[in-house]
Enzyme design. Structure first.
Site, PDB file in Angstrom:
ATOM      1  N   GLY A  16      -3.928  -4.109   6.436  1.00 22.96           N
ATOM      2  CA  GLY A  16      -2.897  -3.879   7.445  1.00 22.96           C
ATOM      3  C   GLY A  16      -3.096  -2.537   8.108  1.00 22.96           C
ATOM      4  N   GLU A  56     -11.319   0.519  -2.893  1.00 24.67           N
ATOM      5  CA  GLU A  56     -11.528   0.269  -1.463  1.00 24.67           C
ATOM      6  C   GLU A  56     -12.148   1.495  -0.782  1.00 24.67           C
ATOM      7  OE1 GLU A  56      -8.011  -1.354   0.330  1.00 24.67           O
ATOM      8  OE2 GLU A  56      -8.656  -0.843   2.367  1.00 24.67           O
ATOM      9  N   SER A  65       0.858  -1.175   0.000  1.00 24.86           N
ATOM     10  CA  SER A  65       0.000   0.000   0.000  1.00 24.86           C
ATOM     11  C   SER A  65       0.899   1.230   0.000  1.00 24.86           C
ATOM     12  CB  SER A  65      -0.867  -0.036   1.263  1.00 24.86           C
ATOM     13  OG  SER A  65      -1.609   1.157   1.405  1.00 24.86           O
ATOM     14  N   LYS A 123      -9.660  -6.698   8.525  1.00 21.42           N
ATOM     15  CA  LYS A 123      -8.580  -6.416   9.470  1.00 21.42           C
ATOM     16  C   LYS A 123      -9.052  -6.944  10.817  1.00 21.42           C
ATOM     17  CE  LYS A 123      -7.078  -2.173   7.159  1.00 21.42           C
ATOM     18  NZ  LYS A 123      -7.036  -0.710   7.189  1.00 21.42           N
ATOM     19  N   LYS A 129      -1.323  -1.043  -4.247  1.00 19.99           N
ATOM     20  CA  LYS A 129      -2.503  -0.261  -3.856  1.00 19.99           C
ATOM     21  C   LYS A 129      -2.057   1.178  -3.686  1.00 19.99           C
ATOM     22  CE  LYS A 129      -4.830   0.102   0.603  1.00 19.99           C
ATOM     23  NZ  LYS A 129      -5.402  -0.700   1.698  1.00 19.99           N
ATOM     24  N   ASP A 132     -13.685  -1.574   3.748  1.00 19.64           N
ATOM     25  CA  ASP A 132     -12.715  -1.641   4.841  1.00 19.64           C
ATOM     26  C   ASP A 132     -13.386  -1.042   6.079  1.00 19.64           C
ATOM     27  OD1 ASP A 132     -10.627  -1.170   6.649  1.00 19.64           O
ATOM     28  OD2 ASP A 132      -9.259  -0.246   5.233  1.00 19.64           O
ATOM     29  N   LYS A 168      -3.318   5.214  -2.664  1.00 18.62           N
ATOM     30  CA  LYS A 168      -4.328   5.961  -1.927  1.00 18.62           C
ATOM     31  C   LYS A 168      -4.845   7.058  -2.846  1.00 18.62           C
ATOM     32  CE  LYS A 168      -3.992   3.994   2.185  1.00 18.62           C
ATOM     33  NZ  LYS A 168      -5.128   3.384   2.889  1.00 18.62           N
ATOM     34  N   ASP A 181      -7.456   2.965  -2.820  1.00 24.55           N
ATOM     35  CA  ASP A 181      -8.135   3.043  -1.523  1.00 24.55           C
ATOM     36  C   ASP A 181      -8.407   4.515  -1.201  1.00 24.55           C
ATOM     37  OD1 ASP A 181      -9.043   2.822   1.075  1.00 24.55           O
ATOM     38  OD2 ASP A 181      -7.241   1.844   1.869  1.00 24.55           O
TER      39      ASP A 181
END
Ligand code: OSB
Ligand code: MG
Length: 369
Positions: A290, A213, A135, A262, A161, A238, A163, A188
Site C-alpha cells: 500500500g 521487505e 503496516s 504495488k 509489519k 518492494d 518498519k 520492512d
C-alpha cells in the site's frame, strides 16, 4: 470509449497518525485524483506519488507535470479501448510509473462503469475477501511500538509489519517476539541497509519473521540475490521491482522468494497483473503493498489482491487506520476474519463523495479538447 474530458485534483489529507519509515516521516498525505469522463460516466484513479522523492523518484509535483504536459494530451479526445491501449498511447513517456498508473486506473473504473463490470471481474480476481494486514511506522520508543501492536492485534489485525532501520531492528524484534511469540510478523527496511549488515540479518533469521521487505538499496537486485542465499527468512522485494523486467531479473537471480506488488510502482494494474502471472508461473507468491491510499486507490488494490497468487496478507487496512473520514462510501472496514470485502459494483465499486473531494482539494485543472 471517447475520453471527452479529464479533471485533475491534487488533494491533501491528514493521516490519523504520523507514518515514519527508515527514510522519511509523513503526517499530511498528498494524492492526485484523475477523473476521466465519457458518456456521462466518471472514472477515478489515484496517483500515490509522495510529497518528496523518498520512496521513489516521483513526487506529487512531477506527477502533476507529467500528467498535464504529456500524458493527458495523449488520451484527451481520443478513443481508448482498454488499459492496454492506454499504455500503448503512453509508451513514448519513459518512467513516471505512478503518473501513468493513475491515468490507467481511471480508465479501468470508467470502462467498468460503462460496461457494467466490476474491476475484480475485469482483472480476473477470484476471492470475495482479501486478507488484510497492517503496516506500523517507527514509534518514539519500543514501549510505544509494543502498545500500538497490542492495540492493532486487539482490533483484529493478524499480520503486523513493522518498519526497521539501523538501530531500530534486532532489539525491537526481540522485544516483540517476547510478548507475541506466534504473531505473523514481518519487517520492512525501505532500503536502509547495505551488504555489510549481513550479521544483523543472520541474527534476525532466528525470529521466525514471515519475510524481510526490501533490506538493501531501492534499485538493487544482485546484492539481494547474494543476501537471500545466506538467509532462511524469505526476502520480499518492494522498491526494487518497478517493471516486469525487474521481476524477471529478480526471479532469475533468486533475489527474493516473495514480491510485494504495488500497481502504482509498476505503472498500473495492467503491468501488475503481468507480474502476478509471471510469479504464479514460477511459484513465487505475491501480496499487495500500500501507499497510504485514499479509498479510491485502495479499492483498485483490493480488486487486484483478489487474484489467486496473492498468498500473503496485504498492506490494505481499514479506511479508519489511515483517515478520520475516507473520501469514499462505503469505507473499507476490517471484517472479523481480518479481511476486507472486495467491492462488486461496476468499476471500483465505491462511490466518491464530491463534498469530501472538494474539501481536500488544493489545486485542480480541467482539460477539454
Ligand atoms: O514501503 O510499503 C512501504 C507506505 C508508504 C510508502 C511505502 C510503504 C508504505 C507502507 C504502508 O508500508 C502501507 C499501507 O498501509 O498503505
Ligand atoms: Mg515496503
Amino acid at each position: 470509449m471517447l475520453i471527452e474530458s479529464v479533471e485533475l485534483r491534487q488533494i491533501e489529507m491528514e493521516l490519523v497518525e504520523p507514518f515514519e519509515t527508515s527514510g522519511w516521516r509523513e503526517t499530511l498525505r498528498p494524492a492526485i485524483i484523475v477523473i476521466l469522463n465519457s458518456r456521462g460516466k466518471m472514472g477515478y484513479g489515484e496517483c500515490v506519488a509522495g510529497a518528496g522523492p523518498w520512496y521513489s523518484s516521483e513526487t506529487v509535483g512531477t506527477a502533476w507535470h507529467v500528467l498535464t504536459d504529456f500524458a493527458i494530451p495523449l488520451v484527451l479526445g481520443k478513443e481508448v479501448v482498454n488499459a492496454e491501449d492506454v499504455q500503448t498511447k503512453l509508451k513514448s513517456i519513459r518512467g513516471h510509473n505512478m503518473a501513468k498508473a493513475a491515468l490507467e486506473a481511471a480508465l479501468w473504473d470508467l470502462q467498468g462503469k460503462l460496461q457494467n463490470q466490476s474491476l475484480q471481474q475485469m482483472l480476473g480476481g477470484t476471492k470475495s475477501k482479501i486478507d488484510s494486514g497492517i503496516s506500523i511506522g517507527i514509534q518514539k520508543s519500543p514501549a510505544e511500538l509494543l502498545s500500538v501492536i497490542k492495540k492493532r492485534v486487539e482490533q483484529g489485525y493478524r499480520r503486523i509489519k513493522i518498519k526497521i532501520k539501523p538501530g531500530w531492528d534486532l532489539e525491537i524484534v526481540k522485544q516483540i517476539r517476547k510478548e507475541f511469540p506466534d504473531l505473523a510478523l514481518m519487517a520492512d527496511a525501505n532500503a536502509a541497509y547495505t551488504p555489510n549488515d549481513l550479521k544483523i540479518f543472520k541474527e534476525l533469521d532466528a525470529f521466525n519473521l514471515l519475510m524481510i521487505e526490501q533490506p538493501l538499496d531501492y534499485d538493487d537486485i544482485v546484492e539481494h540475490a547474494k543476501l537471500q542465499k545466506q538467509l532462511k527468512t524469505p526476502i520480499c522485494l518492494d522498491e526494487s521491482i518497478k517493471s516486469l523486467e525487474d521481476a524477471r531479473a529478480a526471479l532469475e537471480l533468486g533475489a527474493c522468494k516473495i514480491i510485494n506488488i504495488k500497481p502504482a510502482r509498476v505503472g498500473g494494474l495492467w503491468n501488475a497483473r503481468k507480474i502476478h502471472d509471471l510469479c504464479q508461473a514460477n511459484q513465487i507468491p505475491v501480496w499487495c503493498g500500500g501507499m497510504l491510499e485514499t479509498g479510491i486507490g485502495r479499492a483498485a488494490n483490493v480488486a487486484m489482491a483478489s487474484l489467486p497468487n496473492y498468498k500473503f496478507p496485504n498492506d490494505l487496512s481499514a479506511s479508519s487506520r489511515y483517515w478520520k473520514q475516507d473520501i469514499i462510501d462505503p469505507e473499507f472496514v476490517l471484517n472479523s476474519d481480518a479481511t476486507l470485502t472486495v467491492p462488486t459494483g461496476p468499476g471500483l465499486g465505491v462511490t466518491v463523495i464530491p463534498e469530501r473531494l472538494d474539501r481536500f482539494t488544493r489545486r485542480e485543472q480541467k482539460f477539454q479538447k
